[in-house]
Design an enzyme around this catalytic site. Structure first.
Site, PDB file in Angstrom:
ATOM      1  CE  LYS A  22     -63.727  47.064 -14.751  1.00  9.91           C
ATOM      2  NZ  LYS A  22     -64.525  45.846 -14.908  1.00  9.91           N
ATOM      3  CG  ASN A  23     -63.397  45.121 -18.710  1.00 17.15           C
ATOM      4  OD1 ASN A  23     -63.495  45.053 -17.489  1.00 17.15           O
ATOM      5  ND2 ASN A  23     -64.270  45.770 -19.468  1.00 17.15           N
ATOM      6  CB  CYS A 116     -72.130  47.455 -11.969  1.00 15.67           C
ATOM      7  SG  CYS A 116     -70.636  48.288 -11.438  1.00 15.67           S
ATOM      8  NE  ARG A 121     -73.345  42.823 -16.222  1.00 17.62           N
ATOM      9  CZ  ARG A 121     -72.214  43.453 -15.939  1.00 17.62           C
ATOM     10  NH1 ARG A 121     -72.111  44.169 -14.848  1.00 17.62           N
ATOM     11  NH2 ARG A 121     -71.180  43.367 -16.763  1.00 17.62           N
ATOM     12  CG  ASP A 304     -67.783  49.084 -20.230  1.00 22.00           C
ATOM     13  OD1 ASP A 304     -68.936  48.795 -19.889  1.00 22.00           O
ATOM     14  OD2 ASP A 304     -66.833  48.285 -20.158  1.00 22.00           O
ATOM     15  NE  ARG A 396     -66.764  46.642  -9.046  1.00 20.65           N
ATOM     16  CZ  ARG A 396     -67.722  45.897  -9.521  1.00 20.65           C
ATOM     17  NH1 ARG A 396     -68.960  46.124  -9.137  1.00 20.65           N
ATOM     18  NH2 ARG A 396     -67.473  44.938 -10.367  1.00 20.65           N
TER      19      ARG A 396
HETATM   20  C1  UD1 Z   1     -67.872  42.661 -20.342  1.00 16.94           C
HETATM   21  C2  UD1 Z   1     -67.119  43.790 -19.676  1.00 16.94           C
HETATM   22  C3  UD1 Z   1     -68.027  44.983 -19.414  1.00 16.94           C
HETATM   23  C4  UD1 Z   1     -68.697  45.420 -20.717  1.00 16.94           C
HETATM   24  C5  UD1 Z   1     -69.363  44.233 -21.397  1.00 16.94           C
HETATM   25  C6  UD1 Z   1     -69.919  44.549 -22.765  1.00 16.94           C
HETATM   26  C7  UD1 Z   1     -65.446  42.597 -18.395  1.00 16.94           C
HETATM   27  C8  UD1 Z   1     -64.907  42.237 -17.072  1.00 16.94           C
HETATM   28  N1  UD1 Z   1     -66.571  43.284 -18.409  1.00 16.94           N
HETATM   29  O1  UD1 Z   1     -68.891  42.250 -19.450  1.00 16.94           O
HETATM   30  O2  UD1 Z   1     -67.236  46.039 -18.898  1.00 16.94           O
HETATM   31  O3  UD1 Z   1     -69.676  46.378 -20.432  1.00 16.94           O
HETATM   32  O4  UD1 Z   1     -68.418  43.142 -21.573  1.00 16.94           O
HETATM   33  O5  UD1 Z   1     -68.934  45.068 -23.581  1.00 16.94           O
HETATM   34  O6  UD1 Z   1     -64.833  42.319 -19.421  1.00 16.94           O
HETATM   35  N2  UD1 Z   1     -75.675  38.098 -21.587  1.00 16.94           N
HETATM   36  C9  UD1 Z   1     -76.664  37.147 -21.493  1.00 16.94           C
HETATM   37  N3  UD1 Z   1     -76.310  35.887 -21.106  1.00 16.94           N
HETATM   38  C10 UD1 Z   1     -75.026  35.541 -20.822  1.00 16.94           C
HETATM   39  C11 UD1 Z   1     -74.013  36.522 -20.924  1.00 16.94           C
HETATM   40  C12 UD1 Z   1     -74.375  37.800 -21.328  1.00 16.94           C
HETATM   41  O7  UD1 Z   1     -77.829  37.410 -21.730  1.00 16.94           O
HETATM   42  O8  UD1 Z   1     -74.767  34.376 -20.475  1.00 16.94           O
HETATM   43  C13 UD1 Z   1     -76.037  39.474 -21.973  1.00 16.94           C
HETATM   44  C14 UD1 Z   1     -75.779  40.455 -20.830  1.00 16.94           C
HETATM   45  O9  UD1 Z   1     -76.842  40.473 -19.910  1.00 16.94           O
HETATM   46  C15 UD1 Z   1     -75.618  41.757 -21.574  1.00 16.94           C
HETATM   47  C16 UD1 Z   1     -74.931  41.319 -22.876  1.00 16.94           C
HETATM   48  O10 UD1 Z   1     -75.188  39.923 -23.006  1.00 16.94           O
HETATM   49  O11 UD1 Z   1     -76.868  42.301 -21.839  1.00 16.94           O
HETATM   50  C17 UD1 Z   1     -73.443  41.588 -22.911  1.00 16.94           C
HETATM   51  O12 UD1 Z   1     -72.823  40.908 -21.863  1.00 16.94           O
HETATM   52  P1  UD1 Z   1     -71.306  40.380 -21.940  1.00 16.94           P
HETATM   53  O13 UD1 Z   1     -70.736  40.702 -23.269  1.00 16.94           O
HETATM   54  O14 UD1 Z   1     -71.297  38.977 -21.483  1.00 16.94           O
HETATM   55  O15 UD1 Z   1     -70.635  41.306 -20.862  1.00 16.94           O
HETATM   56  P2  UD1 Z   1     -69.672  40.890 -19.676  1.00 16.94           P
HETATM   57  O16 UD1 Z   1     -68.716  39.846 -20.150  1.00 16.94           O
HETATM   58  O17 UD1 Z   1     -70.459  40.642 -18.457  1.00 16.94           O
END
Ligand code: UD1
Length: 418
Positions: A22-23, A116, A121, A304, A396
């Site tokens: 998925k990711n 979710c 986030r 995850d 999802r």
């Molecule tokens: C992706 C994965 C998700 C996984 C996560 C961490 C996908 C579609 N989803 O989510 O399944 O759980 O990586 O391995 O690939 N953050 C900020 N500011 C930002 C961006 C992130 O503060 O601009 C924080 C987030 O709130 C969170 C952390 O960084 O606490 C990790 O987020 P991130 O690595 O960006 O996760 P996703 O890309 O949303």
């Protein structure tokens, strides 16, 4: 409303396979708008989130065709650069289309993404990076407008190795002028898959899988065919589901090295795991042992898998401690697990899991995608019947999870419309 009904107490045994990731699929589908031509993707999981990403592409003007795991996208005629609020709300990864739109059209308008509820986030890292690439941002009535005359390569130092921000920078900069370097980049395998896809499309990217990624802007991209990598989180979920029932599994279509931290923890719990090329063999002990886990960015233990392990450890021998370091609010499912007899207490980012002898079937609600899957696992060992509501969350991200578990001997059905 759809529900899962699980009758617990059966040992799972047999052979199954892992679907496409998925990711990895989500950013790759988004990236298909960059070539202005034809993209053929294989092994794409047929799940809610990939359907939403395709809907966004269709809205923007792409033609798409789906046949099981094969998707064909024609992105020649993209006209729009604004993503409707209702599609942005459907899932967090919708934000990844912004980098692709900036790459292709140099502009994008969107609202804050949904997804979710596992803590706040934010997308501040994405937005800061776009600004560094020369994109002007304007916020108005909940919408963010991004525009640039020219995206120019630069050095970007991420404050945290965000997966989404790393992917968005790659997408926004592959057609930029000059070189972009991402320092403190996320190192997840899905980012390597995105790099491989983009390079096959004609991009010039190096370093994915390390914390330093270099993107040399190119002027033209071409049509591409690509096979999506297997889903390491689904693989981990299936391994834990079998381990928890004391069973035996042959799991096909895995990349074993993506699962190193998960395999290591399963071994600590007493499982015997053998690796043969892209197949894993798991033999569970009669009773699992407790273990401690800290979630970390890759190559650390994946956030995850946190709820999946918590569920599995709730009937292990001894007390396990989990520390969640990535998301601030990823324990919502615990209330539901405790309703089934688990003994889990939460203190800030830490969960203390006292292994109990048995769980009991109950009516529970999925609170998020992985937390929902954790409830299925609990249902597999609980005495009696477990009814899981709000399974839209689970759908999802997992393709045919109930069918795969049924083939291994589980008693689980998906019930529609109550
Ligand atoms: C992706 C994965 C998700 C996984 C996560 C961490 C996908 C579609 N989803 O989510 O399944 O759980 O990586 O391995 O690939 N953050 C900020 N500011 C930002 C961006 C992130 O503060 O601009 C924080 C987030 O709130 C969170 C952390 O960084 O606490 C990790 O987020 P991130 O690595 O960006 O996760 P996703 O890309 O949303």
């Amino acid at each position: 409303m759809k529900t899962y009904i699980v009758e617990g107490g059966r040992k799972l045994e047999g052979s199954t396979y892992v679907s496409g990731s998925k990711n990895a699929s989500l950013p790759i589908i988004a990236a298909s708008i960059l070539n202005g031509g034809i993209t053929k993707l294989y092994n794409v999981p047929n799940i809610h989130d990939t359907k939403i990403m395709l809907k966004i592409l269709e809205y923007l003007g792409c033609k798409t065709k789906r046949n099981n795991g094969k998707i064909v996208i024609d992105s020649k005629n993209i006209k729009l650069h604004e993503i409707p609020e209702e599609l942005m709300r459907e899932m967090r990864s919708s934000v990844i289309i912004v980098g692709a739109l900036l790459g292709r059209l140099k502009q994008a308008t969107f609202s804050y993404p949904g997804g979710c509820d596992i803590g706040s986030r934010p997308i501040d890292l994405h937005l800061k990076a776009f600004e560094k690439l020369g994109v002007e941002l304007e916020e108005e009535s909940g919408f963010i407008r991004c525009k640039s005359d020219n995206i120019i390569g630069t050095q970007i130092q991420l404050d945290f190795p965000s997966v989404g921000a790393t992917e968005n920078i790659m997408l926004a900069s592959i057609l930029a002028k000059g070189e972009t370097v991402i320092a403190n980049a996320a190192m997840e395998p899905e980012i390597v898959d995105l790099q491989n896809f983009l390079n096959k499309m004609g991009a010039n990217i190096k370093g994915a899988g390390t914390n330093n990624i270099t993107i040399n802007g190119v002027t033209k991209l071409k049509d591409v065919s690509y096979n999506i990598m297997p889903d390491r989180i689904e693989a981990g979920t299936l391994l834990c589901a079998v381990a928890l029932t004391g069973g035996k599994l042959e799991l096909k279509n895995v990349v074993p090295e993506h699962l190193t931290p998960v395999i290591h923890k399963l071994e600590e719990c007493g499982c015997i795991i053998k690796i043969e090329k892209d197949t894993l063999y798991l033999q569970a002990p009669k009773k699992l042992k407790a273990t401690d886990i800290k979630t970390m960015p890759y190559p650390g233990f994946p956030t995850d898998m946190q709820s999946i392990f918590a569920s599995m450890l709730s009937t292990a021998k001894g007390t396990s401690i989990i520390v969640e370091n990535i998301f601030e609010n990823r324990y919502k499912y615990v209330t539901e697990l405790n309703r089934m007899g688990a003994k889990i207490t939460i203190e800030g980012r830490t969960a203390v899991i006292k292994g109990v002898r048995k769980l009991s079937g109950a009516n529970v609600k999925a609170t998020d995608l992985r937390g929902g899957a954790a409830l299925i696992l609990a249902g597999l060992v609980a005495k009696g019947k477990t009814t899981i509501m709000n399974i839209e969350y689970i759908l999802r991200g997992y393709e045919n999870i109930e069918k795969k578990l049924r083939n291994l001997g589980a008693k689980i059905i998906l019930k529609e419309g109550e």
